[in-house]
Design a protein around this motif. Structure first.
Motif, PDB file in Angstrom:
ATOM      1  N   PRO A   1      32.008  25.975  43.971  1.00 42.62           N
ATOM      2  CA  PRO A   1      32.235  25.405  42.727  1.00 42.62           C
ATOM      3  C   PRO A   1      32.966  26.308  41.694  1.00 42.62           C
ATOM      4  N   VAL A   2      33.800  25.548  40.995  1.00 46.53           N
ATOM      5  CA  VAL A   2      34.685  26.453  40.121  1.00 46.53           C
ATOM      6  C   VAL A   2      34.175  26.018  38.574  1.00 46.53           C
ATOM      7  N   ASN A   3      34.629  26.722  37.720  1.00 43.23           N
ATOM      8  CA  ASN A   3      34.482  26.832  36.385  1.00 43.23           C
ATOM      9  C   ASN A   3      35.491  25.739  35.735  1.00 43.23           C
ATOM     10  N   ALA A   4      35.215  25.174  34.733  1.00 46.65           N
ATOM     11  CA  ALA A   4      36.122  24.557  33.933  1.00 46.65           C
ATOM     12  C   ALA A   4      37.484  25.561  33.542  1.00 46.65           C
ATOM     13  N   TRP A   5      38.596  24.947  33.273  1.00 50.75           N
ATOM     14  CA  TRP A   5      39.676  25.939  33.210  1.00 50.75           C
ATOM     15  C   TRP A   5      39.581  26.626  31.833  1.00 50.75           C
ATOM     16  N   LYS A   6      39.843  27.822  32.034  1.00 48.35           N
ATOM     17  CA  LYS A   6      39.707  28.817  30.809  1.00 48.35           C
ATOM     18  C   LYS A   6      40.809  29.508  30.598  1.00 48.35           C
ATOM     19  N   THR A   7      41.630  29.407  29.222  1.00 46.79           N
ATOM     20  CA  THR A   7      42.804  29.969  29.021  1.00 46.79           C
ATOM     21  C   THR A   7      42.810  30.707  27.859  1.00 46.79           C
ATOM     22  N   SER A   8      43.675  31.727  27.612  1.00 48.15           N
ATOM     23  CA  SER A   8      44.006  32.787  26.640  1.00 48.15           C
ATOM     24  C   SER A   8      45.220  33.160  26.505  1.00 48.15           C
TER      25      SER A   8
ATOM     26  N   GLY B   1      45.421  36.097  40.682  1.00 51.08           N
ATOM     27  CA  GLY B   1      44.870  36.608  39.432  1.00 51.08           C
ATOM     28  C   GLY B   1      44.948  37.788  38.845  1.00 51.08           C
ATOM     29  N   MET B   2      44.925  37.804  37.493  1.00 50.21           N
ATOM     30  CA  MET B   2      45.281  39.115  36.713  1.00 50.21           C
ATOM     31  C   MET B   2      44.828  39.120  35.427  1.00 50.21           C
ATOM     32  N   TYR B   3      43.625  38.310  35.131  1.00 47.43           N
ATOM     33  CA  TYR B   3      43.004  38.466  33.848  1.00 47.43           C
ATOM     34  C   TYR B   3      42.189  39.790  33.561  1.00 47.43           C
ATOM     35  N   THR B   4      41.701  40.272  34.374  1.00 49.13           N
ATOM     36  CA  THR B   4      40.903  41.838  34.580  1.00 49.13           C
ATOM     37  C   THR B   4      41.653  42.600  35.443  1.00 49.13           C
ATOM     38  N   TRP B   5      41.769  43.715  35.298  1.00 46.22           N
ATOM     39  CA  TRP B   5      42.410  44.746  36.009  1.00 46.22           C
ATOM     40  C   TRP B   5      41.895  44.833  37.589  1.00 46.22           C
TER      41      TRP B   5
ATOM     42  N   ARG C   1      49.808  41.417  30.771  1.00 48.20           N
ATOM     43  CA  ARG C   1      48.751  42.574  31.264  1.00 48.20           C
ATOM     44  C   ARG C   1      47.511  41.847  31.243  1.00 48.20           C
ATOM     45  N   PRO C   2      46.441  42.277  32.103  1.00 42.98           N
ATOM     46  CA  PRO C   2      45.313  41.862  32.199  1.00 42.98           C
ATOM     47  C   PRO C   2      44.520  41.913  30.464  1.00 42.98           C
ATOM     48  N   TRP C   3      43.861  41.142  30.252  1.00 40.53           N
ATOM     49  CA  TRP C   3      43.207  41.048  28.661  1.00 40.53           C
ATOM     50  C   TRP C   3      41.729  41.032  28.674  1.00 40.53           C
ATOM     51  N   VAL C   4      40.905  40.855  30.019  1.00 43.17           N
ATOM     52  CA  VAL C   4      39.550  40.733  29.753  1.00 43.17           C
ATOM     53  C   VAL C   4      38.987  42.076  30.308  1.00 43.17           C
ATOM     54  N   ASP C   5      38.016  42.690  29.491  1.00 40.96           N
ATOM     55  CA  ASP C   5      37.384  43.816  29.845  1.00 40.96           C
ATOM     56  C   ASP C   5      36.004  43.464  30.562  1.00 40.96           C
ATOM     57  N   ARG C   6      35.685  44.077  31.905  1.00 37.76           N
ATOM     58  CA  ARG C   6      34.607  43.572  32.658  1.00 37.76           C
ATOM     59  C   ARG C   6      33.511  44.449  32.305  1.00 37.76           C
ATOM     60  N   SER C   7      33.581  45.596  31.456  1.00 34.92           N
ATOM     61  CA  SER C   7      32.631  46.732  31.202  1.00 34.92           C
ATOM     62  C   SER C   7      31.583  46.014  30.401  1.00 34.92           C
TER      63      SER C   7
END
Length: 540
Positions: free
Chosen positions: A517-524, A127-131, A534-540
């Motif tokens: 349980p897992v969520n449906a696939w989400k892509t970007s 996983g790498m969608y957030t830092w 590089r990660p693209w989602v900001d958790r803040s």
């Protein structure tokens, strides 16, 4: 993908006379390597360093992993089955917004809280969608390698986009992401080996070392220099598969690096206190699309047959009480967390982050003394479409990403019972000498020794996926094999043993209670802007 995993444990002293205490650990993984593709299994591929580790150590004949990269890696690092981590649904693909959840404690995280210096090299693929999902945020002091599951070996790119970096915290505690464009054109397998040697050479022995060396070899693309093919694969023909010489050379270059790692441990003066564990994450790709050999086992990567999940595995150490033998205990990839945890002397109760229940067991005594482990079953996987939720929210925003295991179970308890599996679901389990596969799953067959040409084994109910342009699947079937009599899984004995089938099918409900349980696939597509992954989602 295969993950070839080698674990080198440098041991300082002992607990209870048998368990090494606070050892240095170097874990080496290879990717998509065939069960037969080592010299000690009569392969025509040159692997002198791995052969030495095997013949002087202990071969783990019944060590099970997952059929793909991400699920194996997540289970290895967390000590928990894929049904718990959410990786039961398969690999993380580029652009997908999920990963190893942040409430999971990883091996490097656990070891670092016990005073270890922790370093990650090579492939991450958790996983790498957030830092916060990247290696240095998951317990490593430093990381050198790629976040995704594969790359070109010389350009270090995936889909034309760079995925190669050094991560660390500087002297001011500031996270650094240094892109390694300067290494363009250099072969990543050798870069990984050299980085491992450098870290071992410069390691401060005040603290124990955890080194995670995760090669991409021999995962495709089959990318290696003509010189290496000439040096290492002259005797390997290109028929019936023209890329097998390249695949062979890739393994031999990795083996060369393993030799250098062992040599660096010897030069550092710590090899006498080292335990080496060598595993593969899954089998070689099966059929004409691949170049590896899982002979004599059936199937390969992506399948739940033995060729996909029983891989090259061994332990080597002067600390073993018994060596030069084949260990046949039922072992699984989740066992290494519990084994290292005991060696590190970790007490989860002393740390703020809750310890989720582990599925693995401490297997050091079993390996060192060839004592029975007592395990009777190993879950391969349980895939239930009913456990995929319609939500497309980021998983780190979901309540369960920070909840306890008890809360997780309460949520799962409200889901419909699976006494009857739905079409498209699947379940695979080894119980004693029996192997059950039921539902809808990939159909794969057998190949001949040292090549990818199909063997002649075929039955009325077996349809080879390699015969179709589109992979073929069994649909809503039940297969049962007696692995003691039939290790190649050629004879389905489900009709003759309905009592065994029932016992194994009745275990589904218990495993479902443990499922996340897992969520449906989400892509970007935001993760590859500017020519860099590089990660693209900001958790803040």
């Amino acid at each position: 993908m295969k993950l070839l995993l080698i674990v080198l444990l440098v041991v300082v002293n002992y607990v209870g006379g048998t368990t090494p205490s606070r050892p240095n650990i170097v874990m080496i993984l290879a990717d998509d390597m065939g069960y037969q593709d080592v010299g000690f299994r009569d392969s025509n591929i040159l692997t002198p360093n791995m052969d030495r580790l095997a013949t002087e150590g202990v071969i783990l004949e019944n060590h099970y992993v997952m059929p793909q990269c991400s699920p194996t890696r997540s289970s290895l690092l967390s000590g928990r089955h894929a049904i718990r981590t959410g990786f039961w649904k398969g690999n993380i693909k580029p652009n997908e917004e999920w990963g190893l959840r942040l409430n999971e404690t990883t091996i490097p995280e656990m070891l670092r809280r016990n005073g270890y210096a922790t370093h990650g090299i090579g492939k991450w693929h958790c996983g790498m969608y957030t830092w916060d999902h990247t290696p240095v945020k998951r317990g490593f002091d430093t990381f050198f390698g790629l976040y995704l599951g594969a790359q070109k070996y010389f350009s270090h790119k995936r889909s034309g986009v760079l995925d190669f970096r050094s991560n660390y915290y500087d002297e001011n505690g500031v996270f650094q992401d240094k892109l390694r464009r300067d290494l363009d054109g250099q072969y990543n397998t050798r870069l990984f080996s050299d980085e491992a040697v450098n870290l071992i050479t410069n390691h401060d022995e005040t603290n124990p070392l955890f080194l995670y060396l995760s090669y991409t070899a021999p995962h495709n693309p089959y990318d290696v220099s003509k010189k290496d093919v000439s040096n290492y694969a002259k005797g390997i023909g290109n028929k019936p598969n023209k890329v097998r010489p390249k695949y062979a050379a890739m393994i031999s270059v990795m083996d060369e690096g393993i030799g250098k790692v062992v040599e660096s441990l010897e030069e550092k003066g710590i090899m006498n206190n080292t335990v080496i564990v060598f595993l593969s994450d899954n089998g070689a790709v099966y059929g004409s699309a691949g170049a590896g050999s899982n002979y004599p086992l059936r199937g390969g990567k992506h399948s739940m047959f033995e060729g996909g999940i029983k891989t090259v595995s061994l332990v080597n150490s002067p600390l073993l009480n018994k060596s030069g033998y084949i260990n046949t205990n039922l072992l699984e990839v989740t066992d290494w967390y519990a084994t290292f945890q005991k060696m590190a002397g970790d007490d989860p109760a002393q740390h703020g982050k809750p310890q989720l229940p582990l599925d693995g067991e401490d297997i050091w005594d079993t390996i060192s003394n060839d004592t029975p482990l007592g395990r009777e079953e190993v879950l391969v996987n349980l895939y239930l479409q009913s456990m995929i939720q319609s939500s497309r929210a980021y998983e780190f925003l979901e309540k369960r990403d920070v909840e306890t295991e008890e809360e997780e179970k309460e949520e799962v308890d409200g889901i419909e019972s699976v006494a009857d599996m739905n079409s498209g679901d699947n379940f695979a389990l080894r119980w004693k000498n029996w192997k059950l596969l039921t539902g809808s799953f990939l159909s794969q067959g057998w190949i001949k020794q040292n090549q990818v040409e199909k063997d002649t084994i075929e039955t009325d109910e077996y349809k080879d996926s390699s015969k179709e342009k589109k992979a073929k699947k069994y649909k809503d079937v039940t297969l049962l094999f007696n692995l003691e009599d039939d290790p190649r899984e050629t004879n389905n004995v489900a009709e003759q043993n309905p009592d065994v089938v029932k016992i194994m099918m009745d275990k589904i409900a218990g495993y479902q209670e443990q499922m996340t349980p897992v969520n449906a696939w989400k892509t970007s597509k935001k993760g590859k802007k500017g020519g860099v992954w590089r990660p693209w989602v900001d958790r803040s």
